[in-house]
Design a protein around this motif. Structure first.
Motif, PDB file in Angstrom:
ATOM      1  N   ILE A 164       0.833  -1.203   0.000  1.00 50.66           N
ATOM      2  CA  ILE A 164       0.000   0.000   0.000  1.00 50.66           C
ATOM      3  C   ILE A 164       0.866   1.251   0.000  1.00 50.66           C
ATOM      4  CG2 ILE A 164      -1.677   1.303   1.374  1.00 50.66           C
ATOM      5  CD1 ILE A 164      -2.885  -1.336   2.249  1.00 50.66           C
ATOM      6  N   LEU A 165       1.961   1.229   0.761  1.00 48.79           N
ATOM      7  CA  LEU A 165       2.890   2.361   0.756  1.00 48.79           C
ATOM      8  C   LEU A 165       3.516   2.565  -0.614  1.00 48.79           C
ATOM      9  CD1 LEU A 165       4.692   1.968   4.209  1.00 48.79           C
ATOM     10  CD2 LEU A 165       3.292   3.895   3.472  1.00 48.79           C
ATOM     11  N   MET A 166       3.811   1.465  -1.302  1.00 48.32           N
ATOM     12  CA  MET A 166       4.364   1.575  -2.650  1.00 48.32           C
ATOM     13  C   MET A 166       3.386   2.263  -3.580  1.00 48.32           C
ATOM     14  SD  MET A 166       5.497  -1.468  -5.276  1.00 48.32           S
ATOM     15  CE  MET A 166       6.816  -2.040  -4.208  1.00 48.32           C
ATOM     16  N   CYS A 167       2.120   1.913  -3.471  1.00 46.99           N
ATOM     17  CA  CYS A 167       1.090   2.546  -4.296  1.00 46.99           C
ATOM     18  C   CYS A 167       1.028   4.041  -4.015  1.00 46.99           C
ATOM     19  CB  CYS A 167      -0.258   1.885  -4.020  1.00 46.99           C
ATOM     20  SG  CYS A 167      -1.617   2.494  -5.036  1.00 46.99           S
ATOM     21  N   ILE A 168       1.086   4.415  -2.746  1.00 42.93           N
ATOM     22  CA  ILE A 168       1.012   5.826  -2.372  1.00 42.93           C
ATOM     23  C   ILE A 168       2.253   6.581  -2.830  1.00 42.93           C
ATOM     24  CG2 ILE A 168       0.971   7.394  -0.391  1.00 42.93           C
ATOM     25  CD1 ILE A 168      -0.765   5.316   1.047  1.00 42.93           C
ATOM     26  N   GLU A 169       3.428   5.973  -2.664  1.00 46.84           N
ATOM     27  CA  GLU A 169       4.661   6.652  -3.061  1.00 46.84           C
ATOM     28  C   GLU A 169       4.739   6.841  -4.571  1.00 46.84           C
ATOM     29  OE1 GLU A 169       7.818   4.419  -1.383  1.00 46.84           O
ATOM     30  OE2 GLU A 169       7.435   5.077   0.681  1.00 46.84           O
ATOM     31  N   CYS A 170       4.234   5.879  -5.338  1.00 46.37           N
ATOM     32  CA  CYS A 170       4.203   6.057  -6.787  1.00 46.37           C
ATOM     33  C   CYS A 170       3.272   7.211  -7.168  1.00 46.37           C
ATOM     34  CB  CYS A 170       3.757   4.767  -7.467  1.00 46.37           C
ATOM     35  SG  CYS A 170       5.034   3.488  -7.509  1.00 46.37           S
ATOM     36  N   SER A 171       2.189   7.361  -6.428  1.00 46.42           N
ATOM     37  CA  SER A 171       1.306   8.498  -6.666  1.00 46.42           C
ATOM     38  C   SER A 171       2.019   9.805  -6.358  1.00 46.42           C
ATOM     39  CB  SER A 171       0.045   8.364  -5.805  1.00 46.42           C
ATOM     40  OG  SER A 171      -0.656   7.180  -6.112  1.00 46.42           O
ATOM     41  N   GLN A 172       2.796   9.818  -5.288  1.00 42.68           N
ATOM     42  CA  GLN A 172       3.549  11.027  -4.951  1.00 42.68           C
ATOM     43  C   GLN A 172       4.610  11.338  -5.999  1.00 42.68           C
ATOM     44  OE1 GLN A 172       4.745   9.652  -1.055  1.00 42.68           O
ATOM     45  NE2 GLN A 172       3.292  11.018  -0.044  1.00 42.68           N
ATOM     46  N   HIS A 173       5.285  10.310  -6.510  1.00 39.61           N
ATOM     47  CA  HIS A 173       6.264  10.521  -7.584  1.00 39.61           C
ATOM     48  C   HIS A 173       5.581  11.130  -8.806  1.00 39.61           C
ATOM     49  CE1 HIS A 173      10.102   8.955  -6.185  1.00 39.61           C
ATOM     50  NE2 HIS A 173       9.483   7.948  -5.610  1.00 39.61           N
ATOM     51  N   SER A 174       4.396  10.634  -9.126  1.00 34.27           N
ATOM     52  CA  SER A 174       3.668  11.175 -10.280  1.00 34.27           C
ATOM     53  C   SER A 174       3.326  12.649 -10.069  1.00 34.27           C
ATOM     54  CB  SER A 174       2.390  10.366 -10.523  1.00 34.27           C
ATOM     55  OG  SER A 174       2.683   9.029 -10.852  1.00 34.27           O
ATOM     56  N   ILE A 175       2.827  12.982  -8.879  1.00 34.31           N
ATOM     57  CA  ILE A 175       2.487  14.375  -8.579  1.00 34.31           C
ATOM     58  C   ILE A 175       3.731  15.258  -8.661  1.00 34.31           C
ATOM     59  CG2 ILE A 175       1.612  15.939  -6.812  1.00 34.31           C
ATOM     60  CD1 ILE A 175      -0.528  14.219  -8.083  1.00 34.31           C
ATOM     61  N   GLU A 176       4.856  14.749  -8.177  1.00 30.89           N
ATOM     62  CA  GLU A 176       6.089  15.538  -8.206  1.00 30.89           C
ATOM     63  C   GLU A 176       6.549  15.799  -9.641  1.00 30.89           C
ATOM     64  OE1 GLU A 176       8.949  17.793  -6.383  1.00 30.89           O
ATOM     65  OE2 GLU A 176       7.267  16.741  -5.435  1.00 30.89           O
ATOM     66  N   ILE A 177       6.464  14.780 -10.490  1.00 35.14           N
ATOM     67  CA  ILE A 177       6.842  14.951 -11.896  1.00 35.14           C
ATOM     68  C   ILE A 177       5.922  15.961 -12.574  1.00 35.14           C
ATOM     69  CG2 ILE A 177       6.999  13.787 -14.137  1.00 35.14           C
ATOM     70  CD1 ILE A 177       7.767  11.234 -12.595  1.00 35.14           C
ATOM     71  N   LEU A 178       4.626  15.826 -12.355  1.00 37.12           N
ATOM     72  CA  LEU A 178       3.666  16.733 -12.984  1.00 37.12           C
ATOM     73  C   LEU A 178       3.823  18.159 -12.465  1.00 37.12           C
ATOM     74  CD1 LEU A 178       0.572  14.371 -12.908  1.00 37.12           C
ATOM     75  CD2 LEU A 178       1.735  15.185 -14.956  1.00 37.12           C
ATOM     76  N   HIS A 179       4.121  18.294 -11.189  1.00 41.00           N
ATOM     77  CA  HIS A 179       4.337  19.634 -10.638  1.00 41.00           C
ATOM     78  C   HIS A 179       5.561  20.288 -11.274  1.00 41.00           C
ATOM     79  CE1 HIS A 179       4.197  22.908  -7.760  1.00 41.00           C
ATOM     80  NE2 HIS A 179       5.449  22.665  -7.418  1.00 41.00           N
ATOM     81  N   SER A 180       6.611  19.507 -11.529  1.00 46.09           N
ATOM     82  CA  SER A 180       7.797  20.049 -12.196  1.00 46.09           C
ATOM     83  C   SER A 180       7.484  20.436 -13.631  1.00 46.09           C
ATOM     84  CB  SER A 180       8.931  19.017 -12.158  1.00 46.09           C
ATOM     85  OG  SER A 180       9.313  18.723 -10.825  1.00 46.09           O
ATOM     86  N   LEU A 181       6.686  19.627 -14.319  1.00 47.79           N
ATOM     87  CA  LEU A 181       6.263  19.979 -15.672  1.00 47.79           C
ATOM     88  C   LEU A 181       5.450  21.266 -15.667  1.00 47.79           C
ATOM     89  CD1 LEU A 181       5.229  16.462 -17.054  1.00 47.79           C
ATOM     90  CD2 LEU A 181       7.233  17.792 -17.725  1.00 47.79           C
ATOM     91  N   LYS A 182       4.594  21.394 -14.676  1.00 43.50           N
ATOM     92  CA  LYS A 182       3.776  22.610 -14.566  1.00 43.50           C
ATOM     93  C   LYS A 182       4.657  23.833 -14.379  1.00 43.50           C
ATOM     94  CE  LYS A 182       0.616  24.776 -11.236  1.00 43.50           C
ATOM     95  NZ  LYS A 182       1.680  25.621 -10.639  1.00 43.50           N
ATOM     96  N   SER A 183       5.680  23.731 -13.551  1.00 43.98           N
ATOM     97  CA  SER A 183       6.546  24.881 -13.295  1.00 43.98           C
ATOM     98  C   SER A 183       7.323  25.300 -14.535  1.00 43.98           C
ATOM     99  CB  SER A 183       7.522  24.552 -12.158  1.00 43.98           C
ATOM    100  OG  SER A 183       8.417  23.515 -12.545  1.00 43.98           O
ATOM    101  N   GLN A 184       7.505  24.368 -15.485  1.00 45.81           N
ATOM    102  CA  GLN A 184       8.205  24.684 -16.725  1.00 45.81           C
ATOM    103  C   GLN A 184       7.257  24.917 -17.898  1.00 45.81           C
ATOM    104  OE1 GLN A 184      11.474  22.017 -17.632  1.00 45.81           O
ATOM    105  NE2 GLN A 184      11.887  21.656 -15.467  1.00 45.81           N
ATOM    106  N   GLY A 185       5.951  24.955 -17.625  1.00 42.03           N
ATOM    107  CA  GLY A 185       4.981  25.193 -18.681  1.00 42.03           C
ATOM    108  C   GLY A 185       4.859  24.049 -19.665  1.00 42.03           C
ATOM    109  N   LEU A 186       5.106  22.809 -19.198  1.00 42.93           N
ATOM    110  CA  LEU A 186       5.106  21.650 -20.090  1.00 42.93           C
ATOM    111  C   LEU A 186       3.938  20.699 -19.842  1.00 42.93           C
ATOM    112  CD1 LEU A 186       8.930  20.745 -20.130  1.00 42.93           C
ATOM    113  CD2 LEU A 186       7.604  21.858 -21.925  1.00 42.93           C
TER     114      LEU A 186
END
Length: 702
Positions: free
Chosen positions: A517-539
């Motif tokens: 269950i922690l793995m599932c949650i951490e993968c979700s957090q990794h996804s949010i982190e990647i998308l947040h970085s894309l957002k900050s670069q307008g991508l």
């Protein structure tokens, strides 16, 4: 005696092929005969005799009796999650013979994928049940004549199931489906679907330089992931088209002109963010292309450009949240491509290098789209990989494109493996859900190191920008892990709604289940982190729903995790606000699908928050009223989280972050390596499946 050859001991285990051929079998897996010929080796243990105790048989009989009692007492329940608005078929119980269940008793060694398959053939029924596929199929109706099937692995279906069971628990009544948004309701094409519609005027064709700009935008946004047109042939026809004044009647009724309209539709959608009401940019080109599309009899006369056209239509429909038409069109593309032999190793000597290379690009685009759209729909895959012989295109002078396509194919195959094992049809395989999850994670783990080393993301604060295509591959990898493990979230959410104390007790009893269950949650957090970085670069991708699907399924996991156990998600409010900031960005860019998905997530957030309270909340007092006229006010991009004024505790509901400093570190570690993923998968043993299986039966997780 010396000089006399001793009689060889006959193997106690014989594979199916050697038994059928009546030849000697080594008894190993794979056996020497099958390994030498490169054939699959399967052992049927139904004929193998094993010794079990009477106590073991008695225990199995007691389990069957509990299962029969459970089905008997709940035969009139509408579905497996208790929502009376979901239509299902009457449940049935498959009888089990205790003497067929010797798989676990005779298995004292580590389990391989083949062992799992063999134990299923032996009738082994101990193991965690995936509640998303167990029991009769589920359907949901928006209140009109249409009925929607809740596919097993579908992200949309998973959210609806969670929302339904939470709403039923809080309000003691079924979820009102009239307040929900269903497929195809986000946009309005202003077309009744008839090709003879006189209201459809010919769209204004842009100038040559404007058309080239739109085509280049499509190449930049889609070229790294899909093959939608052959640049050489397409651009030659483009210049021929603009050299005619005016274009001839034959040209505007050609397949190339239809293809041209579709590419213009994508180009408009990528470059023009402001919609005309609920009509997305480029719609006039898309609808006109559909109106001009000929019958399949004529499409088969030009298979390459016809398959490219069908892929364009499928991808555009998918972006409009019209999942069923998208899946239908990519299925047509798949059959057309196979009819032309694109799934085979096409001979260059007979067909020519250019044609073969183009067919290879087309085939793998069809393959990727089919795997992805089937998973989104929660439906079986269209073709078995055993029949695919096509090799990837060579991409001379661009090894990066070749590596990118290879990884994309691998991840799509992982999606198919998850669908066929973790989300298998209700039956023998499903009863070994936890061990099938182990196999799925083992297969996914093999891609972790290659993905990190070949496609780095530079999320550590360097001055390098994030490669857009690499980010998508990382997001797809995280989605594979999430989809493989999130049934556990649903199981323990139901236990949590029944008894919070029992939920924590069961989680503490099995460290491995908790780690999954922690793995599932951490993968979700990794996804949010990647998308947040894309957002900050307008991508961020605002038209194709690639990023939207990722943030959607990740946010659902982040909402469920703290309800199961508040300590599962560190810094929960900041993670959720990061996710909602991504939604606000998409909504501000005119993405109507993101608007309605965000509304549904906020409704889910409110409902799950109410489950942690002593008394059910009153919908009339909620800031997230189900009335449709309140929705636009909730989704203004400049607003904060809708329930910001409420006082929330960590692990239940999310307060609005006043300073909105979302770039602060949230304590997320690096993505697990292949070795760490394999170690997690290998830690799952049969006794875990046995223990959780009894928990599922005792607590009505069906």
């Amino acid at each position: 005696m010396a000089g006399v050859e001793q009689a060889r001991k006959r193997s106690a285990s014989v594979c199916a092929r050697c038994r059928r051929q009546k030849i000697k079998c080594s008894g190993s897996y794979p056996c020497h005969s099958c390994s030498k010929r490169g054939l699959s080796c399967n052992f049927n243990k139904m004929d193998q005799k094993v010794l079990v105790t009477r106590g073991y048989i008695s225990e199995l009989q007691q389990k069957i009796a509990r299962m029969e009692k459970h089905i008997q007492g709940h035969h009139d329940v509408c579905n497996s999650i208790g929502d009376t608005n979901i239509l299902v078929q009457p449940p049935t119980l498959t009888s089990l013979d205790p003497v067929d269940c010797e798989g676990i008793a005779g298995n004292e060694r580590s389990t391989s994928p083949n062992d799992i398959e063999d134990s299923e053939e032996a009738g082994d029924h101990d193991g965690l049940v995936n509640p998303l596929v167990t029991g009769p199929p589920a359907f949901m109706s928006p209140g009109n004549e249409r009925i929607f099937y809740l596919g097993t692995s579908s992200n949309w279906s998973f959210t609806r199931r969670v929302l339904s069971v939470a709403h039923q628990h809080v309000h003691k009544e079924p979820l009102p489906t009239e307040s929900l948004i269903f497929e195809g309701a986000s946009y309005n094409l202003d077309w009744d679907g008839w090709r003879t519609d006189p209201m459809l005027a010919n769209p204004i064709i842009p100038s040559l330089d404007h058309a080239q700009y739109l085509i280049n935008a499509v190449g930049f946004r889609c070229g790294g992931l899909y093959h939608l047109f052959d640049e050489t042939d397409f651009m030659k026809s483009l210049h021929d088209f603009y050299s005619q004044e005016p274009p001839s009647r034959a040209t505007v009724k050609s397949l190339w002109y239809i293809h041209f309209l579709l590419i213009l539709a994508f180009g408009k959608s990528f470059t023009q963010h402001q919609s005309q009401g609920r009509k997305p940019p480029g719609t006039e080109y898309f609808v006109k292309a559909l109106q001009l599309l000929p019958d399949h009899y004529f499409l088969y006369s030009s298979p390459m450009i016809s398959t490219e056209i069908l892929c364009c239509i499928a991808l555009f429909y998918q972006s409009l949240d019209c999942r069923s038409p998208a899946h239908n069109y990519v299925g047509q593309a798949m059959r057309l491509a196979m009819a032309h032999g694109m799934h085979t190793d096409m001979p260059i000597r007979d067909l020519g290098l250019h044609a073969v290379e183009r067919c290879r690009k087309i085939w793998w685009t069809v393959y990727i789209l089919d795997r992805h759209m089937s998973s989104i729909q929660g439906l079986p895959q269209s073709i078995d990989d055993r029949f695919v012989q096509a090799i990837p295109p060579s991409f001379p002078g661009s090894p990066e494109r070749a590596r990118r396509l290879s990884m994309h194919i691998k991840l799509c195959r992982s999606i198919a493996d998850i669908n066929s094992t973790v989300y298998a049809v209700d039956g023998r395989i499903n009863r070994r859900f936890l061990l099938n999850t182990k196999v799925a994670l083992s297969n996914i783990a093999g891609h972790a190191d290659e993905l990190r080393e070949t496609f780095p993301l530079y999320l550590d604060g360097t001055d390098l920008g994030i490669p857009r295509t690499s980010a998508y591959l990382h997001l797809l990898y995280q989605q594979c892990v999430i989809v493989a493990t999130r049934p556990l979230l649903f199981c323990f959410l139901k236990i949590r709604l029944e008894s919070p104390e029992k939920c924590i007790e069961f989680l503490n009893k099995s460290r491995n289940i908790r780690n999954l269950i922690l793995m599932c949650i951490e993968c979700s957090q990794h996804s949010i982190e990647i998308l947040h970085s894309l957002k900050s670069q307008g991508l961020l991708e605002n038209f194709l729903n690639l990023d939207l699907e990722s943030v959607f399924i990740s946010t659902v996991v982040l909402l469920i995790g703290p309800i199961i156990d508040p300590v599962l998600v560190d810094d929960y409010p900041r993670w959720l606000e990061k996710a909602y900031a991504i939604f606000r960005e998409m909504v501000a860019s005119g993405n109507e699908v993101a608007k309605f998905r965000w509304t549904e997530l906020q409704q889910l957030d409110m409902t799950l928050h109410a489950t942690s309270q002593d008394n059910a909340c009153n919908p009339a007092e909620s800031a997230l009223s189900l009335q449709s006229d309140a929705v636009p006010q909730l989704l203004l991009p400049e607003t904060g989280y809708a329930l910001a004024s409420m006082d929330h505790s960590p692990g239940s509901h999310t307060p609005f972050i006043e300073n909105n400093n979302l770039d602060a570190e949230c304590g997320l570690g690096p993505m697990p390596s292949s070795a760490e993923m394999m170690a997690m998968a290998d830690s799952i043993e049969i006794y875990h499946a046995e223990w959780v299986s009894s928990v599922m039966i005792d607590h009505d997780i069906w």
